[in-house]
Design a protein around this motif. Structure first.
Motif, mmCIF file in Angstrom:
data_model
loop_
_atom_site.group_PDB
_atom_site.id
_atom_site.type_symbol
_atom_site.label_atom_id
_atom_site.label_comp_id
_atom_site.label_asym_id
_atom_site.label_seq_id
_atom_site.Cartn_x
_atom_site.Cartn_y
_atom_site.Cartn_z
ATOM 1 N N ALA A 173 20.536 79.746 62.784
ATOM 2 C CA ALA A 173 19.765 78.574 62.351
ATOM 3 C C ALA A 173 19.976 78.372 60.854
ATOM 4 N N SER A 174 20.382 77.176 60.488
ATOM 5 C CA SER A 174 20.748 76.922 59.102
ATOM 6 C C SER A 174 19.550 77.132 58.172
ATOM 7 N N SER A 175 18.428 76.506 58.480
ATOM 8 C CA SER A 175 17.266 76.758 57.635
ATOM 9 C C SER A 175 16.111 77.253 58.495
ATOM 10 N N GLU A 176 15.363 76.318 59.054
ATOM 11 C CA GLU A 176 14.235 76.731 59.868
ATOM 12 C C GLU A 176 14.568 76.462 61.333
ATOM 13 N N LEU A 177 14.003 77.262 62.215
ATOM 14 C CA LEU A 177 14.255 77.114 63.632
ATOM 15 C C LEU A 177 13.725 75.756 64.105
ATOM 16 N N PRO A 178 14.571 74.935 64.761
ATOM 17 C CA PRO A 178 14.050 73.669 65.269
ATOM 18 C C PRO A 178 13.054 73.917 66.397
ATOM 19 N N VAL A 179 12.070 73.031 66.543
ATOM 20 C CA VAL A 179 11.049 73.237 67.567
ATOM 21 C C VAL A 179 10.867 71.987 68.410
ATOM 22 N N ALA A 180 10.308 72.183 69.591
ATOM 23 C CA ALA A 180 9.971 71.052 70.461
ATOM 24 C C ALA A 180 8.481 70.809 70.366
ATOM 25 N N THR A 181 8.073 69.587 70.509
ATOM 26 C CA THR A 181 6.656 69.279 70.461
ATOM 27 C C THR A 181 6.289 68.442 71.675
ATOM 28 N N GLY A 182 5.010 68.186 71.814
ATOM 29 C CA GLY A 182 4.556 67.319 72.896
ATOM 30 C C GLY A 182 3.752 68.050 73.958
ATOM 31 N N LEU A 183 3.347 69.304 73.655
ATOM 32 C CA LEU A 183 2.513 70.024 74.608
ATOM 33 C C LEU A 183 1.049 69.827 74.244
#
Lengths: 636, 331
Positions: free
Chosen positions: A550-560
């Motif tokens: 991961a280049s900087s921060e871990l990407p995350v999913a939202t919508g829960l």
């Protein structure tokens, strides 16, 4: 993932600082005893599982020491024949059914949901049920030990010795039902892990990005699902022979004594790999951060895991080479038993390549990885030997085999497991174990192990059979037996120090932080110990080593939603998010169902009718467990 | 590892000097056991070599200083080739060992022949041997001591009457199970006369540890003499003390379980005692056979071999002395 309605509270709608407290309120287990009895949090249940399994390890170890005291001198009278037979039976059954398999599954229950980036295991109430059932099975066996009524027929319980005619009292029944308890819990966990891995992976974690440990738990779970029914049939038919007078195994009524051995080993051999494959996964997980590179040969390792799993069902007959089976059949099983050395070798070579091309850091987990490599390769070599029919006719049922399987089970599985405890302890507790003590623990366990078990190879070749409570002084075995017995205490001291280190570190170990070893997989992306909801936002995976790439921060999913327990369901191959699904809330009914099942199973040792009347409370408990609550449909 | 290797060498040396013809796969005294030892040595040699190669690779991997010049991709390709070669060599070695194992198992000549068939029955916890005569009157039964002629293949039929046992005399052959409801066979061949110890190798219950046997290999002439002496019925001397001992034996429950041919004792659940005094051991290898140990065994079998099927038969010391004296005459 975009749909929403006004009645729900989605995580995108709450403030950043509001998110975690609200998730905590939703996911946290209740307080006090009630909370402890009703929780369905996979981390709490797995921790209990692990602690319980280690208690059984310690108890089984004490039994081993007692046996070694008896065997230290010829014709010793420290134990009676009856006690000794109970003890070696309990030692084997306990180590296989109450320690090795459960502890590996428990590590999976803790780590798999974290590693695939989800919030709880699939079927969390079944998970709670499986722990209670496992605990009950363990108590049944150990209460029998305390009452001097433990099984005395060996962990393999061969008929007719365990049958109605020769297995007096309730001892063999206790063995058979203890098996039923542990099978039940193992099967439940296996199903949970398969579903968690297939359907709950974080978005983007396609099949080729699953950590090797998760692959190993997946293959192991399939082995459990395929192998356990054989032993379930075996133990149930044994109980029927004993209780209702069926004649599955009575040669006088055209039953077959060898049928038992086929059924038992059709389960019993895969059982070895059920214990070993998770250990391969653990080594894969540990070797990478301590070599400072991804593990070499991901695809080869995964293929080797699957190949081992498949082959493991084709070599059970090598436990029966001297039973008088047709020679052509034996030759086939020689070939298949030897062939399993190829995937095992593949795993070893991949690990060596990882070390060769990496920059090794010699922390305690890494020491155990090295100990594993040395010991398991030796065990593999003796495994090739016992796979050969002619060679096996000499070493079968001798101390050579005792040495061999301790090399593969302790060297191949327990060394990685102890390393894994050092490795994941900070994740599970938030504190590090002592590096200084860790080195001593490794030294004692490694040296104690080899000093204890290596001489047994020679004892076996020198004619000492297994499962004898004593031996005559005329035979040249006494010196080596005394040596082995003394060494066993060195090994035990290593485990004792390990327990001390673990308990001490729990209170006063150095605070760990989220990722103390600089690892790449998702369980290190959250706090140590992880919060009840595991991840504040579900990570999105873009590579095999998400935390390194991961280049900087871990990407995350939202919508829960945050106002009820919800997790992401994703597709099997590509892990595309498919749906939001609610995850069950805490419940007392798994415990009630487990108690009802326990009553039924214990009753069935005494009367076949217990199965009938015992089914009523189980049915009631299950009805309450599955009573439909009016929850809104899951949304895509 | 190193200390284990050193210790094992010392132990192995000590062991090899210590054992002479006792009960050991490392001390073969017949063609079958010799072949088996050769296979063991081949496997040990191949496996030890592989083990040390792998350990060499391990030590090298751990100690080497990685050079940063190699490009990552080239290095990975290089390792892939090495790993592939290693896996292929593993497969080749496995095939080799499988073939070795197969050929040595399937085509040995000693598996073909058969001469006198002796029926071996495993019982909890002793061995019953049935010697067939050419006609039934020449047959006899004995216990825990199997006599065979030197230099001949002797075929044994193996049966179990209660639970599974395993017949194992490592200096003569590998083991073979005795399974209820099945008939197995094994062939023994002793090159020299001598006494070879063996014991049950499959867990068979409480006294599994005390289920030993002895194979007495004799020159053909001595073997024939032994057969003749065993075929004879017991001769009870006229001596009043011996007759009194016989009467005790018949009056007490002894005769219900044991046979003494030539007397009215016809029980079959225990060992045949027609020539009990000619045997070297008592109670399946637990005691050396002597007047004292025989008396001790009759007086308290449950302390000497707890749980065995011989009950404690109450006797006065006089009766014990008489019955022992009687049994001592059964040579």
């Amino acid at each position: 993932m975009n749909s929403s309605s006004t009645a729900q509270v989605l995580d995108v709608e709450v403030e950043r600082e509001e998110l975690e407290p609200r998730l905590r309120r939703t996911w946290q287990s209740g307080k006090g005893i009630w909370g402890a009895l009703t929780t369905v949090d996979h981390k709490i249940i797995a921790r209990r599982y692990i602690v319980t399994a280690f208690v059984f390890l310690a108890l089984g170890g004490v039994l081993a020491l007692i046996m070694r005291v008896q065997l230290a001198f010829p014709e010793a009278r420290f134990l009676s024949a009856d006690r000794y037979n109970q003890i070696f039976t309990t030692h084997g059954s306990n180590m296989m059914f109450l320690f090795a398999v459960p502890v590996m599954e428990a590590m999976g229950v803790y780590l798999v949901p974290l590693m695939v980036g989800t919030r709880n295991i699939a079927f969390p109430r079944l998970n709670a049920f499986s722990y209670w059932i496992f605990l009950a099975g363990g108590l049944v066996l150990w209460i029998a030990v305390a009452l001097d009524a433990a099984p005395d027929v060996g962990w393999f319980a061969y008929v007719p010795l365990s049958g109605p005619e020769y297995g007096a009292g309730k001892r063999a029944d206790i063995w058979a039902q203890m098996i039923t308890f542990t099978e039940l819990s193992a099967l439940a966990v296996a199903v949970e892990i398969v579903v968690t891995v297939f359907k709950q992976r974080a978005p983007g974690m396609s099949l080729d990005r699953i950590p090797v440990f998760v692959w190993s738990m997946l293959v192991t779970s399939f082995l459990v699902i395929i192998a356990m029914p054989a032993i379930m049939f075996a133990s149930s038919s044994l109980i029927l022979d004993r209780l209702v007078g069926t004649h599955f195994y009575n040669p006088a009524e055209r039953g077959d004594v060898l049928l038992w051995q086929h059924l038992f080993w059709f389960f019993g051999h895969p059982e070895v790999y059920i214990i070993f494959l998770p250990a391969v996964g653990m080594v894969s997980a540990m070797i990478s951060p301590f070599s400072q590179r991804p593990v070499f040969g991901y695809l080869a390792l995964v293929m080797a895991l699957i190949a081992t799993g498949l082959l493991s069902f084709g070599l059970w007959v090598h436990h029966m080479f001297v039973a008088g089976l047709p020679p052509s059949g034996s030759s086939f099983f020689t070939a298949s038993s030897m062939a399993i050395a190829i995937p095992a070798g593949t795993q070893i070579f991949c690990f060596l390549a990882t070390l060769w091309s990496g920059r090794p850091i010699f922390k305690t987990p890494m020491l155990f990885v090295i100990g594993f490599l040395i010991t398991f390769v030796m065990g593999g070599m003796t495994g090739v030997m016992v796979a050969s029919v002619p060679l096996d006719t000499q070493v079968h049922d001798t101390y050579f085999v005792v040495a061999h399987f301790h090399y593969v089970l302790v060297g191949g599985a327990v060394f990685p497991l102890v390393g894994a405890i050092y490795y994941w302890f900070p994740k599970m507790t938030g504190r590090m174990m002592s590096e200084k003590l860790g080195r001593i623990v490794f030294g004692l366990i490694f040296a104690g192990f080899h000093l204890t078990f290596f001489p047994m190879h020679i004892l076996g070749l020198a004619g000492m059979p297994r499962r004898v409570y004593t031996y005559p002084p005329e035979l040249p075995w006494s010196g080596m037996n005394l040596f082995v017995s003394v060494s066993a205490f060195v090994l035990a001291a290593g485990f004792g120090l390990f327990f001390i280190d673990a308990i001490r570190s729990l209170r006063s170990g150095k605070v760990a932080g989220p990722n103390p070893w600089n690892c790449a997989s998702l369980e290190w992306a959250t706090a140590s110990p992880p919060p009840p909801y595991n991840f504040a936002r579900i990570p999105v995976v873009q590579s095999r080593d998400p935390l390194w790439r991961a280049s900087s921060e871990l990407p995350v999913a939202t919508g829960l939603r945050v106002d009820r327990r919800e997790l992401v369901v994703s597709s099997v191959v590509a892990a595309e998010p498919e749906a939001r699904e609610s995850s069950p809330a805490d419940s007392i009914w798994p415990l009630v169902a487990a108690l009802a099942t326990t009553v039924m199973l214990i009753g069935s040792m005494f009367s076949a009718w217990a199965v009938v009347w015992g089914a009523v409370p189980i049915a009631i408990a299950l009805t309450c467990w599955f009573w439909p609550k009016r929850t809104p449909e899951d949304e895509s | 590892m190193k200390q284990a290797a050193i210790v094992s060498c010392v132990l192995l040396a000590g062991l090899l000097s210590g054992c002479t013809g006792a009960q050991s796969a490392l001390d073969p005294r017949g063609p079958a056991a010799t072949d088996l030892l050769h296979i063991i040595l081949v496997f040990v040699f191949v496996c030890t070599s592989v083990f040390f190669l792998v350990m060499g690779a391990l030590v090298w991997s751990l100690l080497r200083k990685p050079s940063r010049e190699d490009s990552e991709g080239a290095q990975e390709r290089q390792i892939s080739v090495v790993v592939t070669v290693a896996i292929l060599s593993t497969a080749a070695i496995i095939v080799l060992l499988t073939v070795v194992s197969f050929t040595s198992d399937r085509f040995p000549e000693y598996k073909e022949a058969s001469s006198a068939a002796i029926l071996v029955r495993g019982e909890q916890w002793w061995w019953r041997f049935d010697y067939d005569g050419d006609d039934s009157s020449l047959g006899f039964q004995t216990a825990n001591e199997l006599h065979i002629p030197v230099g001949q293949d002797v075929r044994l039929r193996l049966q179990a009457t209660d639970v599974i046992h395993s017949f194992w005399v490592p200096s003569l052959a590998g083991k073979q199970d005795l399974v209820p409801g099945r008939d197995n066979t094994i062939t023994l061949h002793a090159e020299r006369s001598g006494i070879y110890r063996g014991q049950c190798a499959e867990f068979c219950g409480l006294q599994h540890a005390h289920m030993a046997l002895e194979v007495v290999a004799q020159e053909p002439e001595a073997y024939r003499q032994w057969l003749d002496s065993q075929r004879r019925s017991a001769v009870v001397s006229e001596d009043a003390a011996i007759v009194a001992g016989r009467d005790v034996f018949m009056r007490k429950p002894c005769a219900a379980c044991h046979t003494i041919r030539g007397t009215e004792a016809k029980g079959t659940s225990g060992p045949d005692l027609t020539h009990v005094a000619s045997r070297r051991m008592l109670a399946a290898g637990v005691l050396q056979n002597s007047a004292g140990s025989l008396a001790a065994w009759i007086a308290d079998p449950q302390t000497i071999k707890p749980g065995n099927n011989m009950p404690l038969v109450p006797m006065t010391s006089e009766e014990l002395r008489q019955v022992t004296a009687f049994l001592e005459t059964l040579r």
